[in-house]
Motif scaffolding. Structure first.
Motif, PDB file in Angstrom:
ATOM      1  N   LYS B 116       0.830  -1.207   0.000  1.00  0.00           N
ATOM      2  CA  LYS B 116       0.000   0.000   0.000  1.00  0.00           C
ATOM      3  C   LYS B 116       0.867   1.260   0.000  1.00  0.00           C
ATOM      4  CE  LYS B 116      -4.052  -2.031   2.184  1.00  0.00           C
ATOM      5  NZ  LYS B 116      -4.817  -2.208   3.437  1.00  0.00           N
ATOM      6  N   SER B 117       2.043   1.170   0.557  1.00  0.00           N
ATOM      7  CA  SER B 117       2.945   2.319   0.599  1.00  0.00           C
ATOM      8  C   SER B 117       4.339   1.863   0.168  1.00  0.00           C
ATOM      9  CB  SER B 117       2.981   2.908   2.017  1.00  0.00           C
ATOM     10  OG  SER B 117       3.435   1.923   2.924  1.00  0.00           O
ATOM     11  N   PRO B 118       5.198   2.785  -0.210  1.00  0.00           N
ATOM     12  CA  PRO B 118       6.527   2.390  -0.707  1.00  0.00           C
ATOM     13  C   PRO B 118       7.339   1.623   0.343  1.00  0.00           C
ATOM     14  CG  PRO B 118       6.056   4.673  -1.266  1.00  0.00           C
ATOM     15  CD  PRO B 118       4.986   4.241  -0.324  1.00  0.00           C
ATOM     16  N   VAL B 119       7.930   0.517  -0.122  1.00  0.00           N
ATOM     17  CA  VAL B 119       8.779  -0.298   0.762  1.00  0.00           C
ATOM     18  C   VAL B 119      10.039  -0.701   0.016  1.00  0.00           C
ATOM     19  CG1 VAL B 119       6.899  -1.246   2.163  1.00  0.00           C
ATOM     20  CG2 VAL B 119       7.571  -2.403   0.035  1.00  0.00           C
ATOM     21  N   TYR B 120      11.033  -1.137   0.796  1.00  0.00           N
ATOM     22  CA  TYR B 120      12.157  -1.835   0.177  1.00  0.00           C
ATOM     23  C   TYR B 120      12.424  -3.103   0.959  1.00  0.00           C
ATOM     24  CZ  TYR B 120      15.444   0.213   3.686  1.00  0.00           C
ATOM     25  OH  TYR B 120      16.100   0.595   4.836  1.00  0.00           O
ATOM     26  N   LEU B 121      12.927  -4.101   0.259  1.00  0.00           N
ATOM     27  CA  LEU B 121      13.246  -5.378   0.892  1.00  0.00           C
ATOM     28  C   LEU B 121      14.690  -5.336   1.350  1.00  0.00           C
ATOM     29  CD1 LEU B 121      12.589  -8.379   1.582  1.00  0.00           C
ATOM     30  CD2 LEU B 121      13.406  -8.947  -0.733  1.00  0.00           C
ATOM     31  N   MET B 122      14.913  -5.603   2.640  1.00  0.00           N
ATOM     32  CA  MET B 122      16.274  -5.628   3.190  1.00  0.00           C
ATOM     33  C   MET B 122      16.593  -7.049   3.615  1.00  0.00           C
ATOM     34  SD  MET B 122      18.892  -3.700   3.970  1.00  0.00           S
ATOM     35  CE  MET B 122      20.374  -4.675   4.237  1.00  0.00           C
ATOM     36  N   ILE B 123      17.633  -7.608   3.007  1.00  0.00           N
ATOM     37  CA  ILE B 123      18.049  -8.967   3.344  1.00  0.00           C
ATOM     38  C   ILE B 123      19.462  -8.925   3.904  1.00  0.00           C
ATOM     39  CG2 ILE B 123      18.599 -11.254   2.431  1.00  0.00           C
ATOM     40  CD1 ILE B 123      16.535 -10.794   0.241  1.00  0.00           C
ATOM     41  N   GLY B 153      24.587   1.763   7.291  1.00  0.00           N
ATOM     42  CA  GLY B 153      25.986   1.855   7.690  1.00  0.00           C
ATOM     43  C   GLY B 153      26.859   0.765   7.110  1.00  0.00           C
ATOM     44  N   ASP B 154      26.537   0.314   5.902  1.00  0.00           N
ATOM     45  CA  ASP B 154      27.302  -0.778   5.317  1.00  0.00           C
ATOM     46  C   ASP B 154      27.451  -0.543   3.817  1.00  0.00           C
ATOM     47  OD1 ASP B 154      28.467  -3.103   4.477  1.00  0.00           O
ATOM     48  OD2 ASP B 154      27.002  -4.443   5.424  1.00  0.00           O
ATOM     49  N   ALA B 155      28.642  -0.142   3.414  1.00  0.00           N
ATOM     50  CA  ALA B 155      28.888   0.136   2.000  1.00  0.00           C
ATOM     51  C   ALA B 155      28.930  -1.132   1.166  1.00  0.00           C
ATOM     52  CB  ALA B 155      30.213   0.894   1.851  1.00  0.00           C
ATOM     53  N   GLN B 156      28.956  -2.290   1.835  1.00  0.00           N
ATOM     54  CA  GLN B 156      29.019  -3.568   1.101  1.00  0.00           C
ATOM     55  C   GLN B 156      27.637  -4.063   0.676  1.00  0.00           C
ATOM     56  OE1 GLN B 156      31.882  -4.949   0.332  1.00  0.00           O
ATOM     57  NE2 GLN B 156      33.222  -3.671   1.549  1.00  0.00           N
ATOM     58  N   ILE B 157      26.604  -3.406   1.171  1.00  0.00           N
ATOM     59  CA  ILE B 157      25.254  -3.783   0.750  1.00  0.00           C
ATOM     60  C   ILE B 157      25.133  -3.554  -0.757  1.00  0.00           C
ATOM     61  CG2 ILE B 157      22.816  -3.082   0.864  1.00  0.00           C
ATOM     62  CD1 ILE B 157      23.292  -2.384   3.815  1.00  0.00           C
ATOM     63  N   ARG B 158      24.497  -4.500  -1.433  1.00  0.00           N
ATOM     64  CA  ARG B 158      24.232  -4.339  -2.863  1.00  0.00           C
ATOM     65  C   ARG B 158      22.754  -4.026  -3.061  1.00  0.00           C
ATOM     66  NH1 ARG B 158      29.011  -3.271  -5.232  1.00  0.00           N
ATOM     67  NH2 ARG B 158      30.609  -4.706  -4.463  1.00  0.00           N
ATOM     68  N   VAL B 159      22.481  -3.081  -3.932  1.00  0.00           N
ATOM     69  CA  VAL B 159      21.122  -2.571  -4.080  1.00  0.00           C
ATOM     70  C   VAL B 159      20.676  -2.652  -5.537  1.00  0.00           C
ATOM     71  CG1 VAL B 159      19.616  -0.551  -3.782  1.00  0.00           C
ATOM     72  CG2 VAL B 159      21.484  -0.982  -2.149  1.00  0.00           C
ATOM     73  N   ALA B 160      19.461  -3.119  -5.737  1.00  0.00           N
ATOM     74  CA  ALA B 160      18.786  -3.027  -7.040  1.00  0.00           C
ATOM     75  C   ALA B 160      17.538  -2.188  -6.823  1.00  0.00           C
ATOM     76  CB  ALA B 160      18.423  -4.411  -7.567  1.00  0.00           C
ATOM     77  N   SER B 161      17.383  -1.128  -7.599  1.00  0.00           N
ATOM     78  CA  SER B 161      16.265  -0.221  -7.329  1.00  0.00           C
ATOM     79  C   SER B 161      15.696   0.353  -8.619  1.00  0.00           C
ATOM     80  CB  SER B 161      16.721   0.926  -6.416  1.00  0.00           C
ATOM     81  OG  SER B 161      17.676   1.734  -7.069  1.00  0.00           O
ATOM     82  N   ILE B 162      14.561   1.006  -8.473  1.00  0.00           N
ATOM     83  CA  ILE B 162      13.976   1.739  -9.597  1.00  0.00           C
ATOM     84  C   ILE B 162      14.155   3.229  -9.353  1.00  0.00           C
ATOM     85  CG2 ILE B 162      12.291  -0.024 -10.226  1.00  0.00           C
ATOM     86  CD1 ILE B 162      10.172   1.692  -8.705  1.00  0.00           C
ATOM     87  N   GLY B 163      14.179   3.987 -10.424  1.00  0.00           N
ATOM     88  CA  GLY B 163      14.208   5.438 -10.301  1.00  0.00           C
ATOM     89  C   GLY B 163      12.800   5.992 -10.347  1.00  0.00           C
ATOM     90  N   VAL B 164      12.717   7.279 -10.593  1.00  0.00           N
ATOM     91  CA  VAL B 164      11.405   7.913 -10.659  1.00  0.00           C
ATOM     92  C   VAL B 164      10.607   7.366 -11.847  1.00  0.00           C
ATOM     93  CG1 VAL B 164      10.218  10.131 -10.919  1.00  0.00           C
ATOM     94  CG2 VAL B 164      12.274   9.975  -9.502  1.00  0.00           C
ATOM     95  N   ALA B 165      11.295   6.991 -12.920  1.00  0.00           N
ATOM     96  CA  ALA B 165      10.602   6.467 -14.104  1.00  0.00           C
ATOM     97  C   ALA B 165       9.746   5.250 -13.755  1.00  0.00           C
ATOM     98  CB  ALA B 165      11.614   6.112 -15.189  1.00  0.00           C
ATOM     99  N   GLY B 166      10.303   4.346 -12.950  1.00  0.00           N
ATOM    100  CA  GLY B 166       9.549   3.162 -12.555  1.00  0.00           C
ATOM    101  C   GLY B 166       8.359   3.501 -11.680  1.00  0.00           C
ATOM    102  N   MET B 192       7.927  -3.422 -11.108  1.00  0.00           N
ATOM    103  CA  MET B 192       8.410  -3.237  -9.729  1.00  0.00           C
ATOM    104  C   MET B 192       7.780  -1.983  -9.118  1.00  0.00           C
ATOM    105  SD  MET B 192      12.350  -3.489  -8.497  1.00  0.00           S
ATOM    106  CE  MET B 192      12.991  -2.796  -6.977  1.00  0.00           C
ATOM    107  N   GLY B 193       7.704  -0.923  -9.908  1.00  0.00           N
ATOM    108  CA  GLY B 193       7.093   0.314  -9.411  1.00  0.00           C
ATOM    109  C   GLY B 193       5.619   0.147  -9.093  1.00  0.00           C
ATOM    110  N   SER B 194       4.938  -0.664  -9.909  1.00  0.00           N
ATOM    111  CA  SER B 194       3.499  -0.868  -9.686  1.00  0.00           C
ATOM    112  C   SER B 194       3.239  -1.585  -8.368  1.00  0.00           C
ATOM    113  CB  SER B 194       2.893  -1.664 -10.850  1.00  0.00           C
ATOM    114  OG  SER B 194       3.246  -3.029 -10.776  1.00  0.00           O
ATOM    115  N   LYS B 195       4.262  -2.229  -7.840  1.00  0.00           N
ATOM    116  CA  LYS B 195       4.125  -2.945  -6.563  1.00  0.00           C
ATOM    117  C   LYS B 195       4.572  -2.099  -5.382  1.00  0.00           C
ATOM    118  CE  LYS B 195       4.466  -7.476  -8.686  1.00  0.00           C
ATOM    119  NZ  LYS B 195       3.023  -7.671  -8.475  1.00  0.00           N
ATOM    120  N   ASN B 196       4.886  -0.841  -5.663  1.00  0.00           N
ATOM    121  CA  ASN B 196       5.380   0.060  -4.616  1.00  0.00           C
ATOM    122  C   ASN B 196       6.662  -0.468  -3.972  1.00  0.00           C
ATOM    123  OD1 ASN B 196       4.032   2.517  -4.377  1.00  0.00           O
ATOM    124  ND2 ASN B 196       2.242   1.534  -3.448  1.00  0.00           N
ATOM    125  N   LEU B 197       7.414  -1.221  -4.755  1.00  0.00           N
ATOM    126  CA  LEU B 197       8.694  -1.766  -4.274  1.00  0.00           C
ATOM    127  C   LEU B 197       9.814  -0.899  -4.842  1.00  0.00           C
ATOM    128  CD1 LEU B 197      10.256  -4.071  -2.815  1.00  0.00           C
ATOM    129  CD2 LEU B 197      10.225  -5.315  -5.007  1.00  0.00           C
TER     130      LEU B 197
END
Lengths: 83, 615
Positions: B116-123, B153-166, B192-197
């Motif tokens: 329902k609102s924007p989220v990100y998955l943190m593993i 606080g961890d520069a080793q985290i790897r991130v896959a994300s969408i920009g504003v376009a998504g 991915m954007g349609s899922k608020n992810l």
């Protein structure tokens, strides 16, 4: 006769002075072959992986025998790929 | 082993994350990544599902070799129904994200529903949770990635994300990982954007176990030796990158130019690998800074570049004066030749924006090219474009539209429809250079005939990464064929399609196939993984995957009639170059292709073929 020589990637270092954008005119004897053209410019033949005359592929076996004609565009690349 | 044998199912509607055992029976039939995730997707999603609905699912998947020490083994793919195409989508990316996901202990992540609102998955290894992404919504890929790393606080985290376009529903939005590597095509970022992810962030340190470590290291080292000794993968790609193709393809008269009106571009050399290496007048430095490698890659074909600080795009914008990823060939073609623009710095800037906002530069550039043709024909005007002078060759129009499209604003929102919908909207569907709604990449099928069949039959819409017959037809890999001939191309395309599906399902980069065959891949898989993996089995798996994708598309409503090309390529002959006077002979290749595939004359996989492949 004058042909247009085009050398790309690492082969570009063998272009004659005055070459612009990887191209130059080259004055060759009538009946000269791609190998003759490359040899004139000290281009290592083993580095000529992809060779085109007017955009059409020239198989390695034909490079020492295929006669160029005035106005031909002879282009060559070392081993390259992409996509 | 080699598979983690575990997947993560994320229900975005309920906000839950649940571990499940991987179906190892399916893994033996579909291998991993593209194949195995497609099997899961097809089993779980109605083919008629709306790509942007709650019922569509999106899978991020690694291959069994992802995260191992095999060369290039850092790949992952995103499988879903494409927002751009309505067909099965599978977009493959490099960088380091795939390795991190596998090292966290997951072969794949299945996203279902929508938050329902924007989220990100943190593993973080065994810990997986959905976190509030409100602070990142509306931010670019680059800011999101840096923000999440800073927050945790961890520069080793790897991130896959969408920009504003998504977020804004741009149809060809992509998912960007590691700042400039992308699951680029078909609009997987839109889904991915349609899922608020907004993002998936992973830190994984578990390691990847293989069955026979000694045999695997020997097989991986043998594979690396082949890559190192091969002149293309050992020298050509690291030194010149993909961009070296610009002059090659132009010289062969196969460089689509001005929305495919022409097949050669006068400005090709100005936007080529050679131009990227040329010192510029302002500071004596070239555009190209260095090459770069993805996780575990021993080829290192990637380009890192800078824009001339005096160029109009960055003169007052120091944030874009730093080095970043690109240009690669397909992007340079779409942003350049397709639009008639030969300003290397403008193309580099537009490419940076594509990475920053998460849009596919191929579909973006090609759609701008189609819009330019409509503008020059008077179909669209200054009033439509918001005052942008959308003539072919106008670099400022391109760079302004890159920013507008990245934000889904102004005429950029129109470009964000993709060329098919945009051209249909203005009554000119014939000007969309696409198949199944996806824009062509950088090869004209009048000059490289096999690519016409490749595009027409590609399961994810027009694409070069489903069957790169350019390797054979132009570069002579593995053997030279005549690009102007249609004979024999049906079998060639099938062979490339099946082998590519196997490479894409193993966790490897397809660029290894410039030096490797499946004979080089099989020993690595066999040593690393459960089961017996031979070349013949991989070919069978590849063919099975291709037919599974085909069957899904047909169940979704596609038919053999969609195995087609725009009339321009079939009726308008090439004007210059070796293909002058030629059109694409798709009608000569397609019936034979159906036959060698074991499909009916209408392009439907026969029952015998489906039975043979256990589908």
């Amino acid at each position: 006769m004058i042909i247009r020589i085009k050398l790309y990637a690492s082969l570009g270092q063998h272009l004659p002075s005055g070459a612009v954008k990887n191209e130059a005119d080259l004055d060759l004897d009538e009946g000269a072959t791609p190998v003759d053209a490359f040899s004139r410019l000290n281009v290592p033949l083993e580095q000529c992986h992809l060779v085109l005359i007017n955009g059409l592929f020239v198989p390695p076996a034909e490079r020492p025998t295929r006669a160029l004609v005035a106005g031909d565009h002879l282009a060559a690349w070392p081993p390259v790929a992409g996509g | 082993m080699a598979w983690a044998k575990q997947l993560l199912r994320v229900d975005l509607t309920k906000g839950t994350c649940t571990n499940e055992a991987l179906n190892m029976e399916w893994a033996q039939s579909y291998l991993g990544q593209r194949g195995l995730a497609t099997k899961y997707y097809v089993e779980e999603c109605d083919p008629k599902v709306d790509a942007l609905s709650l019922d569509n699912k999106m899978i991020m998947a690694t291959g069994p070799l992802t995260g191992t020490c095999a060369s290039t083994a850092g790949r992952y793919s995103v499988i879903t129904k494409g927002a751009l195409t309505g067909a099965i989508a599978c977009s493959n990316s490099g960088g380091f994200f795939g390795n991190e996901m596998k090292n966290a202990g997951y072969d794949m992540i299945i996203f279902e529903g929508a938050s329902k609102s924007p989220v990100y998955l943190m593993i973080e290894n065994d810990s997986a949770q959905l976190l509030d992404a409100s602070e990142y919504w509306g931010q670019t890929v680059w800011d999101t990635e840096e923000g999440i790393k800073d927050k945790h606080g961890d520069a080793q985290i790897r991130v896959a994300s969408i920009g504003v376009a998504g977020e804004q529903g741009v149809k060809f939005a992509c998912i960007v990982n590691d700042m400039d590597r992308a699951a680029g095509r078909s609009g997987v970022g839109t889904v991915m954007g349609s899922k608020n992810l907004k993002a998936v962030a992973i830190r994984g340190t578990k390691g990847v176990a293989v069955n026979d470590p000694g045999a695997f290291i020997a097989a991986a080292n043998a594979g690396k030796a082949v890559l190192a000794e091969n002149a293309v993968t050992g020298q050509g790609l690291p030194a010149f990158g993909t961009q070296v193709l610009m002059n090659v393809i132009n010289e062969t008269g196969s460089l689509p130019t001005h929305n495919h009106r022409d097949v050669q571009f006068d400005g090709a050399n100005n936007i080529s690998a050679e131009a990227m290496a040329e010192p510029r007048a302002s500071d004596g430095k070239p555009n190209l800074v260095t090459n770069a490698a993805c996780f575990g890659c021993t080829i290192a074909c990637g380009r890192v570049s800078t824009i001339d600080r005096e160029h109009y795009t960055v003169k007052d914008r120091p944030e874009y004066q730093k080095a970043s990823g690109g240009l690669e060939y397909e992007a340079a073609w779409a942003l350049g030749a397709a639009t008639g623009i030969d300003d290397l710095d403008a193309l580099t800037f537009a490419n940076f924006i594509c990475n920053e906002q998460g849009i596919d530069p191929i579909s973006f550039g090609a759609t701008v090219g189609a819009a330019m043709e409509m503008f020059e024909d008077g179909v669209i005007t200054d009033k439509d474009t918001g005052g942008i002078d959308l003539k072919f060759g106008n670099a400022q129009a391109l760079t302004e539209l890159a920013e507008l499209t990245g934000r889904g604003e102004g005429f950029g929102a129109e470009i964000g429809l993709g060329s098919k919908l945009l051209c249909e909207k203005h009554g000119k569907p014939e000007l969309s250079m696409s198949v199944k709604g996806q824009e062509f990449p950088a090869y004209d099928s009048r000059g490289i005939q096999g690519m016409g069949l490749t595009y027409a039959t590609s399961n994810r819409g027009a694409c070069h990464l489903r069957s790169y017959t350019v390797a054979s037809e132009v570069l002579g890999i593995p053997e030279k064929t005549d690009p102007l001939e249609t004979d024999g191309k049906a079998g060639l395309v099938k062979a490339f399609q099946d082998a590519t599906a196997a490479f894409d399902s193993a966790g490897l980069c397809i660029f290894t196939s410039f030096a490797w065959t499946l004979d080089d891949v099989a020993p690595q898989l066999d040593a690393a993984c459960d089961g017996e993996w031979t070349t013949d089995k991989l070919l069978e798996v590849g063919e099975r995957i291709w037919n599974l994708e085909r069957k899904y598309n047909m169940d979704a409503g596609f038919t053999g009639k969609d195995d087609n090309l725009p009339a321009r390529l079939l009726k308008d002959a090439a004007k210059t170059g070796p293909a002058e006077g030629k059109t694409c002979g798709l009608d000569k290749m397609l019936p034979e292709y159906y036959e060698v595939r074991g499909w009916t004359p209408d392009g439907v996989p026969s029952n015998e073929t489906l039975d043979r492949l256990a589908l």
